[in-house]
Enzyme design. Structure first.
Site, PDB file in Angstrom:
ATOM      1  N   CYS A 139      -4.001   3.873   9.109  1.00 17.15           N
ATOM      2  CA  CYS A 139      -2.052   3.141   9.412  1.00 17.15           C
ATOM      3  C   CYS A 139      -1.599   4.433  11.227  1.00 17.15           C
ATOM      4  O   CYS A 139      -1.141   3.944  10.940  1.00 17.15           O
ATOM      5  CB  CYS A 139      -1.202   2.930   8.689  1.00 17.15           C
ATOM      6  SG  CYS A 139      -2.508   1.554   7.437  1.00 17.15           S
ATOM      7  N   CYS A 171      -1.271   8.069   6.652  1.00 21.69           N
ATOM      8  CA  CYS A 171      -2.518   7.649   6.215  1.00 21.69           C
ATOM      9  C   CYS A 171      -3.560   7.718   7.267  1.00 21.69           C
ATOM     10  O   CYS A 171      -3.086   7.007   8.533  1.00 21.69           O
ATOM     11  CB  CYS A 171      -3.006   7.083   5.154  1.00 21.69           C
ATOM     12  SG  CYS A 171      -1.773   7.077   4.005  1.00 21.69           S
ATOM     13  N   CYS A 218       7.437   4.152   5.720  1.00 23.32           N
ATOM     14  CA  CYS A 218       6.427   3.847   4.875  1.00 23.32           C
ATOM     15  C   CYS A 218       7.537   3.641   3.674  1.00 23.32           C
ATOM     16  O   CYS A 218       6.914   2.818   2.590  1.00 23.32           O
ATOM     17  CB  CYS A 218       5.703   4.743   4.589  1.00 23.32           C
ATOM     18  SG  CYS A 218       6.482   6.534   3.929  1.00 23.32           S
ATOM     19  N   CYS A 277       0.734  -1.076   0.035  1.00 27.73           N
ATOM     20  CA  CYS A 277      -0.268   0.286   0.196  1.00 27.73           C
ATOM     21  C   CYS A 277       0.684   1.519   0.239  1.00 27.73           C
ATOM     22  O   CYS A 277       0.707   2.465  -1.154  1.00 27.73           O
ATOM     23  CB  CYS A 277      -0.368   0.441   1.248  1.00 27.73           C
ATOM     24  SG  CYS A 277      -2.178   1.052   1.144  1.00 27.73           S
ATOM     25  N   CYS A 278       1.827   1.587   0.809  1.00 27.06           N
ATOM     26  CA  CYS A 278       2.547   2.525   0.868  1.00 27.06           C
ATOM     27  C   CYS A 278       3.584   2.691  -0.346  1.00 27.06           C
ATOM     28  O   CYS A 278       3.526   3.321  -0.296  1.00 27.06           O
ATOM     29  CB  CYS A 278       3.917   2.733   1.713  1.00 27.06           C
ATOM     30  SG  CYS A 278       2.738   2.491   3.712  1.00 27.06           S
TER      31      CYS A 278
END
Length: 236
Positions: free
Chosen positions: A199, A196, A222, A115-116
């Site tokens: 998280c 975000c 990240c 995702c990062c």
């Protein structure tokens, strides 16, 4: 982007390694890195301190803000507030592509690294190709992987500048008070490091500032500060 000559980082350390804060920024922004240096900022809990110093040196310095598509609404509003307050004239908003956003849709639930990479690492790598040096707000006081960072480092094809590397939490607080800098709205709710929303959590008293990032997972970065990606696009 011009190629960074071998030995450049060591030479900059020798010339300016004794400086920090505004003095270091002045030496580099107005020195040999003029036109080749940008700031990366999350406009998070402590970001106003670094951005205030940048604005004092040169408010037209490029400031790259990464909008991942999953930021707190408060962060987006805070960016506008700080930009106006400090008179920053070159804030560049960077976003993932539609394809990256589609792939990353729910990855924060079970694959935060991927995702990062999609929401942060790839978009930022594209946006920073034009610069030889990147300024960030990392501090040793954050703990975890940041305990040993230097003010000037070799980032694998890019010069990484951390003017606040040696600053304590007390010094950061003093800067907020003395410069009358606005606080990120979530700080009042014990958010000390803000990324975000899926998280990021508030921290408990006595915990490190970044303890609320990816809480419960073996992850504290990240990837934008720890992964080395080819500046020609390789690995991006």
């Amino acid at each position: 982007m011009s190629a960074i000559e071998p030995g450049t980082v060591q030479r900059l350390k020798a010339l300016h390694g004794h400086l920090d804060g505004k003095e270091l920024l002045e030496a580099l922004i107005h020195g040999e890195l003029r036109g080749r240096i940008a700031v990366t900022s999350s406009f998070g809990a402590e970001s106003a301190v670094l951005l205030d110093l940048v604005a004092q040196v040169d408010p037209a310095t490029p400031v790259i803000f990464l909008d991942t598509g999953e930021l707190f609404d408060e962060t987006v509003e805070y960016r506008t507030q700080i930009q106006r307050k400090l008179g920053l004239t070159n804030v560049i908003v960077v976003r993932p592509t539609e394809a990256e956003l589609a792939e990353a849709e729910d990855l924060w639930r079970d694959d935060t690294d991927r995702c990062c990479e999609l929401r942060k690492v790839r978009p930022l790598a594209r946006a920073t190709r034009a610069f030889d040096a990147l300024v960030d707000g990392r501090k040793r006081a954050h703990g975890f992987e940041r305990e040993d960072i230097g003010a000037i480092e070799d980032g694998g094809g890019v010069i990484k500048i951390s003017p606040l590397a040696s600053w304590s939490a007390e010094r950061i607080e003093q800067a907020f008070v003395s410069r009358e800098l606005p606080r990120h709205p979530l700080v009042a709710q014990n958010y000390r490091s803000i990324g975000c929303w899926p998280c990021t959590r508030p921290v408990e008293p006595g915990q490190p500032a970044r303890a609320g990032r990816w809480a419960g997972k073996a992850k504290s970065e990240c990837g934008i500060h720890t992964l080395v990606l080819g500046r020609d696009g390789a690995g991006i």
